[in-house]
Design an enzyme around this catalytic site. Structure first.
Site, PDB file in Angstrom:
ATOM      1  N   THR A  19      23.428  12.715 -57.578  1.00 36.36           N
ATOM      2  CA  THR A  19      23.228  13.804 -58.535  1.00 36.36           C
ATOM      3  C   THR A  19      21.864  14.455 -58.360  1.00 36.36           C
ATOM      4  OG1 THR A  19      24.759  12.909 -60.136  1.00 36.36           O
ATOM      5  CG2 THR A  19      23.007  14.262 -61.019  1.00 36.36           C
ATOM      6  N   SER A  66      27.262   8.310 -54.555  1.00 36.98           N
ATOM      7  CA  SER A  66      26.920   6.919 -54.208  1.00 36.98           C
ATOM      8  C   SER A  66      28.128   5.985 -54.242  1.00 36.98           C
ATOM      9  CB  SER A  66      25.794   6.395 -55.093  1.00 36.98           C
ATOM     10  OG  SER A  66      26.217   6.255 -56.421  1.00 36.98           O
ATOM     11  N   THR A  99      23.103   7.659 -58.835  1.00 35.33           N
ATOM     12  CA  THR A  99      22.831   6.582 -59.796  1.00 35.33           C
ATOM     13  C   THR A  99      24.001   5.612 -59.967  1.00 35.33           C
ATOM     14  OG1 THR A  99      23.607   7.876 -61.682  1.00 35.33           O
ATOM     15  CG2 THR A  99      21.248   8.028 -61.132  1.00 35.33           C
ATOM     16  N   ASP A 100      25.220   6.048 -59.584  1.00 29.08           N
ATOM     17  CA  ASP A 100      26.385   5.210 -59.896  1.00 29.08           C
ATOM     18  C   ASP A 100      26.323   3.828 -59.247  1.00 29.08           C
ATOM     19  OD1 ASP A 100      27.397   7.132 -61.527  1.00 29.08           O
ATOM     20  OD2 ASP A 100      28.886   7.889 -60.111  1.00 29.08           O
TER      21      ASP A 100
HETATM   22  C1  SIN Z   1      26.347   9.454 -57.665  1.00 27.94           C
HETATM   23  O1  SIN Z   1      26.153   8.286 -57.995  1.00 27.94           O
HETATM   24  O2  SIN Z   1      26.283   9.831 -56.492  1.00 27.94           O
HETATM   25  C2  SIN Z   1      26.705  10.464 -58.683  1.00 27.94           C
HETATM   26  C3  SIN Z   1      26.142  10.186 -60.019  1.00 27.94           C
HETATM   27  C4  SIN Z   1      24.651  10.235 -60.085  1.00 27.94           C
HETATM   28  O3  SIN Z   1      23.909  10.304 -59.119  1.00 27.94           O
HETATM   29  O4  SIN Z   1      24.159  10.216 -61.251  1.00 27.94           O
END
Ligand code: SIN
Length: 329
Positions: A19, A66, A99-100
């Site tokens: 993200t 991710s 973040t995932d």
């Molecule tokens: C991801 O994990 O690639 C998408 C969500 C995020 O980064 O918050």
């Protein structure tokens, strides 16, 4: 006599997407944007101030959500970071990441990077295209931390929402909010005053943290996670093994209990020497297990227990050595 300014610390940024690199046609879109759509140059252009803290080299390794990160990417990333530090090519490294699954990558690095230089994993909860995007400040703070001698010897750190956190203990706890990364029991290591890192303590060490030398490891074995619930059958466990899993983590209830069918299957597997690890699905606390059913993951959650089990199996560990890896705390 002319005085020479001290050169800035050298910080390498490895960009992987997420993200923080997300884009949408609408600046109010916080849900349906595309993760991993802008490159490292665009991320850095949003924070020219980062150059005040470090001499920066950016490299785009991946540009994905991710959930697409594979175990081969983890090995590649860790080897690159170890090389940067071993050959004195960087004074600190920042990894930008979705973040995932950020906690899995950061945990992997924490167990496999063996150098004291600051290593920081940075994400964002709002895409680069959003009103009040959090990525630029997170990245600025991440670079400042990676460039700071105060960040040395603290293991892999996670930076989001003004906090500095230990990769070993921290997890994503909320699907949407900025304050999602938390170590509920252990707390954070420190926070930022503007971009200046402030630590609450001198460097501390996780009790009995396992370390894995991955320099000769070229691939990681398949380890699956199965979720236990009332009436859970052993069908998926059997299928996982049939399809090539070399170890299994059960996200178990409470302090490490699974349904009778899963426990019976785990007992048989453990007797045959097949590793089964029981982690608690509650989000916090200690998972204990009697040896006959498998290994308790202790304080480690299921997604991190999977990382440990993959590394332990790739290192050729036996049941006893695997159990010892979870003897943290
Ligand atoms: C991801 O994990 O690639 C998408 C969500 C995020 O980064 O918050």
């Amino acid at each position: 006599m002319a005085t020479h300014a001290k050169p800035l610390p050298r910080v390498t940024i490895y960009a992987t997407g997420g993200t923080i690199a997300g884009g949408s046609t609408s600046n109010t879109d916080l849900l349906f944007y595309t993760a991993g759509s802008v490159g490292i140059d665009t991320l850095l252009d949003a924070v020219p101030e980062a150059k005040q803290y470090a001499s920066i080299t950016g490299e785009q390794l991946l540009n994905v959500g991710s959930h697409e990160i594979r175990s081969s990417d983890l090995l590649d990333l860790s080897k690159r970071v170890n090389q940067q530090f071993a050959e004195n090519l960087s004074d600190g490294v920042v990894i930008t990441h979705g973040t995932d699954t950020l906690e899995e990558t950061a945990f992997f690095l924490d167990l496999t990077v063996s150098h004291p230089q600051p290593l920081v994993v940075v994400g964002a909860m709002r895409p680069a295209s959003a009103i009040s995007a959090d990525g630029p400040l997170n990245l600025l703070q991440g670079v400042s931390l990676a460039a700071s001698s105060k960040g040395r010897g603290r293991g892999t750190m996670i930076v989001l929402n003004d906090r500095i956190q230990s990769a070993f203990y921290t997890s994503k706890t909320h699907a949407n909010t900025l304050d999602t990364f938390r170590a509920v029991e252990q707390g954070s290591l420190g926070f930022f005053l503007n971009a200046k890192p402030l630590f609450y303590f001198e460097p501390a060490h996780v009790s009995n943290k396992p370390h894995f030398d991955i320099s000769n490891i070229t691939s990681l074995p398949r380890v699956d996670i199965l979720y236990s619930h009332q009436d859970a059958s052993s069908d998926l466990l059997e299928l996982a093994i049939e399809r090539g899993a070399k170890g299994v983590v059960i996200a178990a209830s409470g302090g490490g209990w699974a349904s009778p069918a899963l426990e019976a299957a785990a007992e048989d597997l453990t007797t045959e020497g097949f590793p089964v690890v029981f982690a608690t699905r509650t989000g916090n606390g200690f998972s204990i297990k009697q040896a006959k059913f498998g290994t308790g993951a202790g304080l480690i959650n299921a997604q991190k227990a999977r990382i440990i089990l993959m590394l332990a199996l790739a290192s050729g560990y036996d049941q006893q050595q695997i159990s010892a890896c979870f003897n943290t705390g």
